[in-house]
Design an enzyme around this catalytic site. Sequence first.
Site, mmCIF file in Angstrom:
data_model
loop_
_atom_site.group_PDB
_atom_site.id
_atom_site.type_symbol
_atom_site.label_atom_id
_atom_site.label_comp_id
_atom_site.label_asym_id
_atom_site.label_seq_id
_atom_site.Cartn_x
_atom_site.Cartn_y
_atom_site.Cartn_z
ATOM 1 N N THR A 1 97.999 -18.064 -58.330
ATOM 2 C CA THR A 1 96.548 -18.141 -58.592
ATOM 3 C C THR A 1 95.988 -19.501 -58.179
ATOM 4 O OG1 THR A 1 96.730 -18.863 -60.912
ATOM 5 C CG2 THR A 1 96.696 -16.494 -60.507
ATOM 6 N N MET B 1 90.474 -18.432 -58.832
ATOM 7 C CA MET B 1 90.133 -17.075 -59.285
ATOM 8 C C MET B 1 91.383 -16.424 -59.878
ATOM 9 S SD MET B 1 86.882 -16.214 -58.828
ATOM 10 C CE MET B 1 86.587 -17.717 -59.727
ATOM 11 N N HIS B 2 91.864 -17.033 -60.975
ATOM 12 C CA HIS B 2 93.128 -16.576 -61.578
ATOM 13 C C HIS B 2 93.091 -15.081 -61.925
ATOM 14 C CE1 HIS B 2 94.263 -20.806 -62.403
ATOM 15 N NE2 HIS B 2 93.066 -20.982 -62.915
ATOM 16 N N ASP B 3 92.101 -14.714 -62.748
ATOM 17 C CA ASP B 3 92.126 -13.367 -63.327
ATOM 18 C C ASP B 3 91.821 -12.258 -62.312
ATOM 19 O OD1 ASP B 3 92.834 -14.580 -65.668
ATOM 20 O OD2 ASP B 3 90.847 -14.500 -66.560
#
Length: 377
Positions: free
Chosen positions: A237, A283-285
């Site tokens: 991520t 934009m991890h999620d």
Amino acid sequence: MSKIPKRNRRDFLGFCGGTLLAGMLEGSTLMLGENDPSKNRESRRTPKKVIIDTDPGVDDAFALLMVMRSPELNILAITAVAGNVPLSCTLPNALRMVEIAERTDIPVAGGASEPLIRKLVTAAYAHGENGLGGVNFPAPKIRPVKEHAAELMCRLIRENPGEVYLIGIGPLTNLGLALRQDPDIAKMIRGIVLMGGSLSSGNVTPAAEFNFYVDPEAASMVFDSGIPITMVGLDVTRKVELTELHIGLLEAGGGRVSAAAARIARKIMELYRKQGNSGGPNMHDPLAVSALIHPEILTFENYHIEIETSGDITAGESVGWKHGPLWYSAPLQATNVDGQASSQSFRSNAKVATGVNSQKFFELLISRLTANTVIHS
Ligand code: BDR
Ligand code: CA
């Protein structure tokens, strides 16, 4: 006014609209951890049943908007948990996203307001006090369902045995509570895709990633549960950063969803820059949820993962073994353990994302957020 240089914009959109995107949208064979691998071959067009557990949160908001625009997923429920900001913000933020995406058909439940045994540590410094970078959307008109998130999870999993994927993009407290209430659901969950952990240092402490740092005990329960786990952690991520080009594309998108995403993105980029950071926020999620929509964006390796819960400075660390034997720390002299440290043979409990095609990911994210279709499952 769009800030995208004309050439870049044409190239990006050309790429989004071209054969590559078409190929991506065709559907794909899943190579994630699953309770019933034979079902991988089922119709590519059958949407996967999912429950999304989330703490919105800027990148959670993006992930929610993205999944609600993804026909590959049949969203049974959205459950909110305290994390990036308190539950008093994450729950209304989840409801706001549902309204913006015009998906008020999806039940939203409130869950844990604090971790299993620890005090809540938030990340308002990164997400703004309201969790959405300080962008003020109107108070939601819809209400959460009466059931607690953990009860709702247990009920939906029991009603759909072997079919439900969990998507965990916040601290795993709600799932920890659900497993405590009804341990048998572990065998009935098709798989969990989670944003959390790291094999390559944390983002809160040098050891721990935020979601596992906040509730290490819940994360540990999940990794010990036998649920097939796909872990999308900081190793990948960190490689997906929002840029001015992405924000410009969202601003040019025109629809409600892209306009909302653009407002949040613009604000969070400002905050990020004010704090002296270069590049863009991760934009991890959304990357984690893309593992269920287009898993080929990521590459995975089998690991045995355990979560450190006892360390004063390492709690929440995800320790990964790639092969056996799994050695544990040397026994203390004060204990009665004879001789050697304990060890076990290798047993993988998670598929861990170790590689990512960042360009393909952003094509997927931007194209879903700028699409004009409302999807009802
Ligand atoms: C994770 O922590 C949160 O701040 C983000 O929403 C993401 O889920 C990244 O470490
Ligand atoms: Ca999150």
